[in-house]
Design a protein around this motif. Sequence first.
Motif, mmCIF file in Angstrom:
data_model
loop_
_atom_site.group_PDB
_atom_site.id
_atom_site.type_symbol
_atom_site.label_atom_id
_atom_site.label_comp_id
_atom_site.label_asym_id
_atom_site.label_seq_id
_atom_site.Cartn_x
_atom_site.Cartn_y
_atom_site.Cartn_z
ATOM 1 N N ARG A 3 0.851 -1.194 0.000
ATOM 2 C CA ARG A 3 0.000 0.000 0.000
ATOM 3 C C ARG A 3 0.878 1.232 0.000
ATOM 4 O O ARG A 3 1.959 1.239 0.598
ATOM 5 C CB ARG A 3 -0.878 0.085 1.256
ATOM 6 N N GLU A 63 -1.987 1.108 -13.006
ATOM 7 C CA GLU A 63 -2.532 0.135 -12.060
ATOM 8 C C GLU A 63 -2.080 0.404 -10.629
ATOM 9 O O GLU A 63 -2.752 0.030 -9.674
ATOM 10 C CB GLU A 63 -2.129 -1.297 -12.455
ATOM 11 N N THR A 89 -4.401 1.589 -7.749
ATOM 12 C CA THR A 89 -5.259 0.722 -6.932
ATOM 13 C C THR A 89 -4.630 0.432 -5.567
ATOM 14 O O THR A 89 -5.314 -0.011 -4.655
ATOM 15 C CB THR A 89 -5.552 -0.625 -7.631
ATOM 16 N N LYS A 90 -3.342 0.699 -5.427
ATOM 17 C CA LYS A 90 -2.640 0.489 -4.156
ATOM 18 C C LYS A 90 -2.329 1.798 -3.449
ATOM 19 O O LYS A 90 -1.577 1.827 -2.486
ATOM 20 C CB LYS A 90 -1.329 -0.273 -4.411
ATOM 21 N N ASP A 100 -3.618 5.286 -1.505
ATOM 22 C CA ASP A 100 -4.734 5.842 -0.747
ATOM 23 C C ASP A 100 -4.893 7.349 -0.914
ATOM 24 O O ASP A 100 -6.002 7.839 -1.071
ATOM 25 C CB ASP A 100 -4.575 5.520 0.744
ATOM 26 N N TYR A 124 -10.147 5.775 -11.346
ATOM 27 C CA TYR A 124 -9.783 4.933 -10.206
ATOM 28 C C TYR A 124 -10.539 5.334 -8.929
ATOM 29 O O TYR A 124 -10.145 4.962 -7.835
ATOM 30 C CB TYR A 124 -8.269 4.977 -9.980
ATOM 31 N N ASN A 125 -11.619 6.073 -9.093
ATOM 32 C CA ASN A 125 -12.534 6.416 -7.994
ATOM 33 C C ASN A 125 -11.898 7.258 -6.888
ATOM 34 O O ASN A 125 -12.190 7.049 -5.710
ATOM 35 C CB ASN A 125 -13.149 5.138 -7.399
ATOM 36 N N ALA A 155 -8.552 8.112 -2.214
ATOM 37 C CA ALA A 155 -9.259 6.957 -2.766
ATOM 38 C C ALA A 155 -10.580 6.780 -2.029
ATOM 39 O O ALA A 155 -10.643 6.891 -0.812
ATOM 40 C CB ALA A 155 -8.413 5.703 -2.620
ATOM 41 N N HIS A 182 -12.640 1.923 -4.496
ATOM 42 C CA HIS A 182 -11.231 1.915 -4.905
ATOM 43 C C HIS A 182 -10.684 0.495 -4.965
ATOM 44 O O HIS A 182 -10.922 -0.307 -4.104
ATOM 45 C CB HIS A 182 -10.425 2.759 -3.917
ATOM 46 N N GLY A 183 -9.868 0.254 -5.994
ATOM 47 C CA GLY A 183 -9.149 -1.006 -6.106
ATOM 48 C C GLY A 183 -10.033 -2.073 -6.568
ATOM 49 O O GLY A 183 -9.827 -3.198 -6.668
#
Length: 145
Positions: free
Chosen positions: A69, A90, A93-94, A96, A118-119, A139, A144-145
């Motif tokens: 993370r 990508e 997605t990790k 925050d 990615y929200n 995020a 998220h993710g």
Amino acid sequence: FKMLTRNLAAQVASGKAYMHQAAVMAQEGKVYLQQEQVKYNNKVVADREEKNTDAITMNSIIDQYSIDRIDLLKIDIEGSEKNLFSANTEWLTKTDRIILEYHSEEDRKQVVSTLKKYNFSITFPTENDGSCDLLFASANSKLHG
């Protein structure tokens, strides 16, 4: 990088920090890093045939150092924001939270578009004169993710 190496020697020795001398870009390879008089204004110049600096992706950094993370990522890459957020994203997605300084309207648009995919929730702080070239992104944990 020499100063960073000296300043973080204890953290690197203990495994709390990692150092990698490279430009963070959307693609691996080589880029031309233009040296400026004021070192914090060095920037990647895309249209140069000569290449003098390694480029690495965020995905590679995450893989190389087994990062699960990223709590907070500060990005200040002097005009390469559009490139970083244009492909191989990508790693978001990790991630925050992000604090990012953008350097053009084109960079801002690319970053915002990608973060929304990615929200991320995005806010733009302002200075006293109403201007600021920063954005904060968080995020959305449900999406998220």
